[in-house]
Structures are given as C-alpha cells and as structure tokens.
Design a protein around this motif. Structure first.
Motif, mmCIF file in Angstrom:
data_model
loop_
_atom_site.group_PDB
_atom_site.id
_atom_site.type_symbol
_atom_site.label_atom_id
_atom_site.label_comp_id
_atom_site.label_asym_id
_atom_site.label_seq_id
_atom_site.Cartn_x
_atom_site.Cartn_y
_atom_site.Cartn_z
ATOM 1 N N THR A 117 0.820 -1.213 0.000
ATOM 2 C CA THR A 117 0.000 0.000 0.000
ATOM 3 C C THR A 117 0.851 1.259 0.000
ATOM 4 O O THR A 117 0.664 2.139 -0.849
ATOM 5 C CB THR A 117 -0.954 -0.003 1.217
ATOM 6 N N GLU A 121 1.311 3.983 -3.071
ATOM 7 C CA GLU A 121 0.962 5.387 -2.874
ATOM 8 C C GLU A 121 2.139 6.299 -3.217
ATOM 9 O O GLU A 121 1.965 7.329 -3.889
ATOM 10 C CB GLU A 121 0.504 5.625 -1.440
ATOM 11 N N VAL A 130 -1.777 11.048 -8.127
ATOM 12 C CA VAL A 130 -2.563 11.435 -6.947
ATOM 13 C C VAL A 130 -2.889 12.905 -6.992
ATOM 14 O O VAL A 130 -2.180 13.733 -7.436
ATOM 15 C CB VAL A 130 -1.801 11.082 -5.653
#
Length: 130
Positions: A117, A121, A130
């Motif tokens: 994760t 990210e 993002v």
C-alpha cells in the motif's frame, strides 16, 4: 494477516497414482480447503497447469525472450497457490500442516504477503497519479 501458500507436488508420484488414488487425494484436499473457507482462512487460490505449459520470460542484451517450461528442472513443481488468512506465521503453519497435500504427495511453502500500500501510494505520487 495474509499468507501465500505455494503448493508443490512430485510429478513422478502424481503420474504413478491410480485414478482412484488420485481422486481420493483430490477429494480430501478439497474437503480440507472447504473447511478452511468455512472458517474464513482460505480467501482465494488457483491451481496451475503443469510446468511444461508455461514459459519463463527474461531480458538479455536489452531484449525480452522466453523459454519453454519452468525456470529450473526440479522433481517437485508448483501446482497452485492459496491465499490464507491467519493470525501469524505459526497459525498459518498449524493450518497448512493439516492439509492432505503435506502428508502424502507434496508440500506447501508459506510466505507472508507483502503489504505494498505505502509503496504504491509513493509511486503514484511520483508518477503524478494522486
């Protein structure tokens, strides 16, 4: 905690089994898999075709190429993967130690699944997603 269980089987042993013995073995394995699912431990998995049906992809001199079959010649081959939920590695070993495949025809390699994760990210930020 999620674990990936890699199931190995000896190709010669499998090939030498009678149809009745093979069916009995498969039925006992699936019965235990059903029990793992009922208790929320088996959350997925896939059987694999034999190693001769696969290819290995590598890169050499900047070009990708493939070779037939498995990476290495081995007596046992990877027959499938299972995704297992367990409290910790000891619990995963306890669960898989009861699987018929361990006792009779093969083994399971159990590895904790990596949580990617944070890595995903950070990569998405670097790539402007993002």
């Amino acid at each position: 905690m999620r674990f990936v269980c890699l199931g190995y089987i000896d190709e010669e042993v499998w090939a030498s089994m009678s149809e009745a013995d093979a069916n009995d073995f498969i039925d006992r394995c699936f019965t235990y898999d059903d029990e793992l699912r009922r208790h929320g431990h088996m959350v997925g998995g896939e059987a694999l075709q034999g190693p001769r049906s696969g290819v290995t992809v590598r890169k050499k001199d900047g070009k990708a190429y493939k070779t037939d079959g498995p990476y290495a010649e081995t007596k046992e081959y990877l027959g499938g993967i299972m995704f297992l939920e367990a409290n910790d590695l000891d619990h995963a070993v306890e669960l898989m130690a009861k699987h018929p495949g361990v006792f009779e025809r093969g083994c399971f390699e159990i590895r904790p699944a990596a949580d990617l994760t944070e890595m995903i990210e950070l990569s998405e930020k670097r790539r402007g997603k993002v």
